[in-house]
Design a protein around this motif. Sequence first.
Motif, PDB file in Angstrom:
ATOM      1  N   GLU A   1       0.820  -1.216   0.000  1.00  0.00           N
ATOM      2  CA  GLU A   1       0.000   0.000   0.000  1.00  0.00           C
ATOM      3  C   GLU A   1       0.857   1.272   0.000  1.00  0.00           C
ATOM      4  N   LYS A   2       2.158   1.110  -0.238  1.00  0.00           N
ATOM      5  CA  LYS A   2       3.109   2.233  -0.263  1.00  0.00           C
ATOM      6  C   LYS A   2       3.150   2.974   1.078  1.00  0.00           C
ATOM      7  N   LEU A   3       3.121   2.198   2.153  1.00  0.00           N
ATOM      8  CA  LEU A   3       3.180   2.755   3.507  1.00  0.00           C
ATOM      9  C   LEU A   3       4.518   2.416   4.149  1.00  0.00           C
ATOM     10  N   ASP A   4       5.585   2.576   3.390  1.00  0.00           N
ATOM     11  CA  ASP A   4       6.904   2.229   3.904  1.00  0.00           C
ATOM     12  C   ASP A   4       7.395   3.207   4.969  1.00  0.00           C
TER      13      ASP A   4
ATOM     14  N   LYS B   1      -5.845   0.237   6.130  1.00  0.00           N
ATOM     15  CA  LYS B   1      -5.963   0.001   4.692  1.00  0.00           C
ATOM     16  C   LYS B   1      -5.077  -1.171   4.265  1.00  0.00           C
ATOM     17  N   ALA B   2      -3.924  -1.312   4.881  1.00  0.00           N
ATOM     18  CA  ALA B   2      -2.999  -2.393   4.547  1.00  0.00           C
ATOM     19  C   ALA B   2      -3.260  -3.647   5.368  1.00  0.00           C
ATOM     20  N   LEU B   3      -3.623  -3.484   6.614  1.00  0.00           N
ATOM     21  CA  LEU B   3      -3.820  -4.625   7.517  1.00  0.00           C
ATOM     22  C   LEU B   3      -5.302  -4.843   7.772  1.00  0.00           C
TER      23      LEU B   3
ATOM     24  N   GLY C   1      11.770  10.312  11.768  1.00  0.00           N
ATOM     25  CA  GLY C   1      10.863   9.186  11.652  1.00  0.00           C
ATOM     26  C   GLY C   1       9.894   9.277  10.509  1.00  0.00           C
ATOM     27  N   VAL C   2       8.674   8.849  10.762  1.00  0.00           N
ATOM     28  CA  VAL C   2       7.690   8.584   9.730  1.00  0.00           C
ATOM     29  C   VAL C   2       6.604   9.640   9.738  1.00  0.00           C
ATOM     30  N   GLU C   3       5.878   9.766   8.629  1.00  0.00           N
ATOM     31  CA  GLU C   3       4.906  10.829   8.571  1.00  0.00           C
ATOM     32  C   GLU C   3       3.717  10.496   7.695  1.00  0.00           C
ATOM     33  N   VAL C   4       2.606  11.144   8.004  1.00  0.00           N
ATOM     34  CA  VAL C   4       1.411  11.119   7.180  1.00  0.00           C
ATOM     35  C   VAL C   4       0.877  12.527   7.214  1.00  0.00           C
TER      36      VAL C   4
END
Length: 125
Positions: free
Chosen positions: A38-41, A98-100, A120-123
């Motif tokens: 889902e391109k959630l790397d 959405k992915a899980l 880190g990570v972001e949305v």
Amino acid sequence: MGDYLVVLEAPIIVRDVETSEDAINVAVSKVTKALNREKLDFVRVELGYSQCPVCGAHFESAFVIGNVGLVGMYLTLKVYNAQTIEHAERIAKAVVGKALKKVPLKVYEIRELQEDEDDGVEVEL
């Protein structure tokens, strides 16, 4: 509008494993593949930890019974421009969910980020 670090807790069931180490490896691989599809790397995947109710010691959340394993995972992401903590929680659950699909997600930790924190990570909404 605020920026939040959201840590979700997810139970992952894996089959045909012999040891807890096998269960951990399969679970991490399974979750990482689903997120990458889902391109959630940008979601950080970590092994969960549990606390012994008797002695208080922490141990890896991986259990194997009859070649079926249950592994607790932490999924961490940053949510930008959320209106409230609850809004950040809903965004994080929607993005990861959405992915899980069919994996119950529970908020383990959520906190507002300070201006100087940007690792880190972001949305972004």
